[in-house]
Design an enzyme around this catalytic site. Structure first.
Site, PDB file in Angstrom:
ATOM      1  N   GLU A 157       0.802  -1.249   0.000  1.00  0.00           N
ATOM      2  CA  GLU A 157       0.000   0.000   0.000  1.00  0.00           C
ATOM      3  C   GLU A 157       0.823   1.282   0.000  1.00  0.00           C
ATOM      4  OE1 GLU A 157      -2.790  -0.307   3.243  1.00  0.00           O
ATOM      5  OE2 GLU A 157      -3.790  -2.053   2.376  1.00  0.00           O
ATOM      6  N   ASN A 199       2.270  -5.146  -3.245  1.00  0.00           N
ATOM      7  CA  ASN A 199       0.872  -5.472  -2.942  1.00  0.00           C
ATOM      8  C   ASN A 199       0.074  -4.190  -2.671  1.00  0.00           C
ATOM      9  OD1 ASN A 199      -0.982  -7.763  -2.298  1.00  0.00           O
ATOM     10  ND2 ASN A 199      -1.020  -6.869  -0.240  1.00  0.00           N
ATOM     11  N   HIS A 236     -10.296  -6.481  -2.488  1.00  0.00           N
ATOM     12  CA  HIS A 236     -11.396  -6.360  -1.522  1.00  0.00           C
ATOM     13  C   HIS A 236     -12.544  -5.654  -2.241  1.00  0.00           C
ATOM     14  CE1 HIS A 236      -8.927  -7.628   1.829  1.00  0.00           C
ATOM     15  NE2 HIS A 236      -8.023  -6.706   1.553  1.00  0.00           N
ATOM     16  N   GLU A 265      -5.870 -10.925  -1.313  1.00  0.00           N
ATOM     17  CA  GLU A 265      -6.726 -10.776  -0.120  1.00  0.00           C
ATOM     18  C   GLU A 265      -8.188 -10.748  -0.531  1.00  0.00           C
ATOM     19  OE1 GLU A 265      -5.465  -7.365   2.233  1.00  0.00           O
ATOM     20  OE2 GLU A 265      -3.356  -7.774   1.816  1.00  0.00           O
ATOM     21  N   ASP A 267     -11.929 -10.771  -1.099  1.00  0.00           N
ATOM     22  CA  ASP A 267     -13.231 -10.965  -0.460  1.00  0.00           C
ATOM     23  C   ASP A 267     -14.239 -10.074  -1.171  1.00  0.00           C
ATOM     24  OD1 ASP A 267     -12.378  -8.529   0.701  1.00  0.00           O
ATOM     25  OD2 ASP A 267     -12.358  -9.300   2.755  1.00  0.00           O
TER      26      ASP A 267
HETATM   27  C1  XIL Z   1      -6.207  -6.733   8.222  1.00  0.00           C
HETATM   28  C2  XIL Z   1      -6.424  -7.989   9.057  1.00  0.00           C
HETATM   29  O1  XIL Z   1      -7.207  -8.886   8.316  1.00  0.00           O
HETATM   30  C3  XIL Z   1      -7.100  -7.641  10.360  1.00  0.00           C
HETATM   31  O2  XIL Z   1      -7.137  -8.772  11.213  1.00  0.00           O
HETATM   32  C4  XIL Z   1      -6.342  -6.516  11.070  1.00  0.00           C
HETATM   33  O3  XIL Z   1      -7.058  -6.099  12.206  1.00  0.00           O
HETATM   34  C5  XIL Z   1      -6.118  -5.337  10.146  1.00  0.00           C
HETATM   35  O4  XIL Z   1      -5.476  -5.780   8.952  1.00  0.00           O
HETATM   36  N1  XIL Z   1      -5.022  -4.736   3.692  1.00  0.00           N
HETATM   37  C6  XIL Z   1      -3.967  -5.502   4.109  1.00  0.00           C
HETATM   38  C7  XIL Z   1      -4.143  -6.425   5.245  1.00  0.00           C
HETATM   39  O5  XIL Z   1      -2.916  -5.514   3.468  1.00  0.00           O
HETATM   40  O6  XIL Z   1      -2.970  -6.536   6.019  1.00  0.00           O
HETATM   41  C8  XIL Z   1      -5.288  -6.018   6.139  1.00  0.00           C
HETATM   42  O7  XIL Z   1      -5.485  -7.071   7.072  1.00  0.00           O
HETATM   43  C9  XIL Z   1      -6.525  -5.744   5.333  1.00  0.00           C
HETATM   44  C10 XIL Z   1      -6.294  -4.657   4.336  1.00  0.00           C
END
Ligand code: XIL
Length: 338
Positions: A157, A199, A236, A265, A267
């Site tokens: 990020e 990422n 996401h 990641e 979802d």
């Molecule tokens: C999130 C985790 O899933 C949570 O458990 C934590 O509280 C906060 O971080 N982007 C990312 C991840 O790169 O590391 C994040 O994960 C979600 C957003």
């Protein structure tokens, strides 16, 4: 996996002997799990995991059955691995890695550097002291897991949202634009066999300035020989950030730079048939791009999700397969179709 190979060998010899008709369906039997179905198309299917949940048998039953790769959700972040300067803490991350290794699963490392989840000692540094501490962190953590992490999110990020295409302001960024390439070089030196990934989120839409800015950075790195092997698209998806129509084109644009792309990641907010269809589109996009090598969903059951009220995962809170699960499994089993 060995089992499915021998089944396909038997099938292949029956086909060769004229006993079975030639058809893709019999040549490679459908996978019964996400991992097996993805493997048919040469992809992996993984999940984000949390170390404390490994004590829950209902959780591990699904994890161990369905997934081939795990990503620690939090256990490899800066605040977890170096809570005190120079004192490294790997217990929870090591537990996840050991769980995976004992079951033949692989590990994605997440993440060596991020503006968030920083320990307070790091947030207090700047300039050369910060740069040195940052690179030492990369070196020590990557060296600890050397040979045991398939791919590292080296930097997470680092770009700003919106239309500027600029880097995100952060303490690391204030040490100079070259902090990202310095981190990639340090990671390569510490673990030469790990794939090194950049990422980010909101880089799924090709038209967005942030996507294009990341694309320019990766192109520049490839041209100048900065060691980068992959781009992770967090993926996401929500009602306000839906699966874009040009998602496949975005994946292809990154892949055309010679890097792998991974959905790191995934979802998708929603439920029922609509959510299932969104998942289907995402999986299809990955399968359509040769260098899209794998997909990780960010948790196992909806109740494990970092945004559980959005019910964004493939299993419900009781561990029951959702329509989205069936859509993903079916799409993976259909394989790359152009
Ligand atoms: C999130 C985790 O899933 C949570 O458990 C934590 O509280 C906060 O971080 N982007 C990312 C991840 O790169 O590391 C994040 O994960 C979600 C957003």
């Amino acid at each position: 996996m060995r089992k499915s190979w021998s089944i396909s060998l038997v099938t292949a010899s029956l086909v060769a002997a004229g006993v079975l008709p030639v058809s893709p369906a019999v040549a490679a039997p459908p996978g019964a799990t996400l991992a097996a179905a993805a493997e048919r198309g040469g992809r992996y299917f993984g999940a984000g995991v949390q170390s404390y949940k490994l004590a829950d048998p209902a959780y591990t039953a699904i994890l161990d059955r369905e997934f081939a790769v795990v990503t620690p959700e939090n256990e490899m972040k800066l605040d977890a691995t170096e809570p005190v300067r120079g004192r490294f803490s790997f217990g929870p991350a090591d537990r996840i890695v050991a769980h995976a290794e004992q079951r033949g699963m692989r590990v994605r490392g997440h993440t060596l550097l991020w503006h968030s989840a920083q320990p307070s000692w790091l947030a207090a540094l700047q300039g050369t002291a910060l740069r040195d501490a940052m690179l030492n962190h990369v070196t020590q953590v990557a060296a600890h897991f050397r040979g045991r992490v398939q791919a590292w999110d080296v930097v997470n990020e680092a770009f700003a949202d919106g239309t500027s295409g600029a880097r995100r302001d952060s303490n690391f960024q204030r040490t100079g634009d070259d902090w990202i390439e310095a981190a990639f070089r340090a990671a390569r030196a510490a673990d030469p066999d790990a794939k090194l990934c950049y990422n980010d989120y909101n880089i799924e839409n090709r038209a967005h300035a942030k996507t294009q800015a990341v694309h320019r950075m990766v192109r520049d790195f490839r041209q100048r020989g900065v060691p980068i092997d992959c781009v992770g698209l967090q993926s996401h998806f929500t009602a306000t950030h839906p699966v874009p129509a040009d998602f496949e084109a975005t994946l292809r644009d990154f892949a055309d730079l010679g890097v792998e792309v991974q959905l790191t990641e995934l979802d998708v907010e929603g439920s029922g048939a609509t959510q299932a269809e969104d998942y289907r589109r995402v999986v299809r996009a990955c399968l359509a791009v040769d260098r899209c090598t794998g997909i990780t969903v960010w948790g196992v059951r909806d109740s494990d999700s970092w945004r559980s009220s959005a019910t964004p995962l493939l299993f419900d809170a009781n561990g029951v397969k959702k329509p989205a699960y069936t859509a993903v499994l079916d799409t993976l089993n259909r394989g790359p179709c152009r």
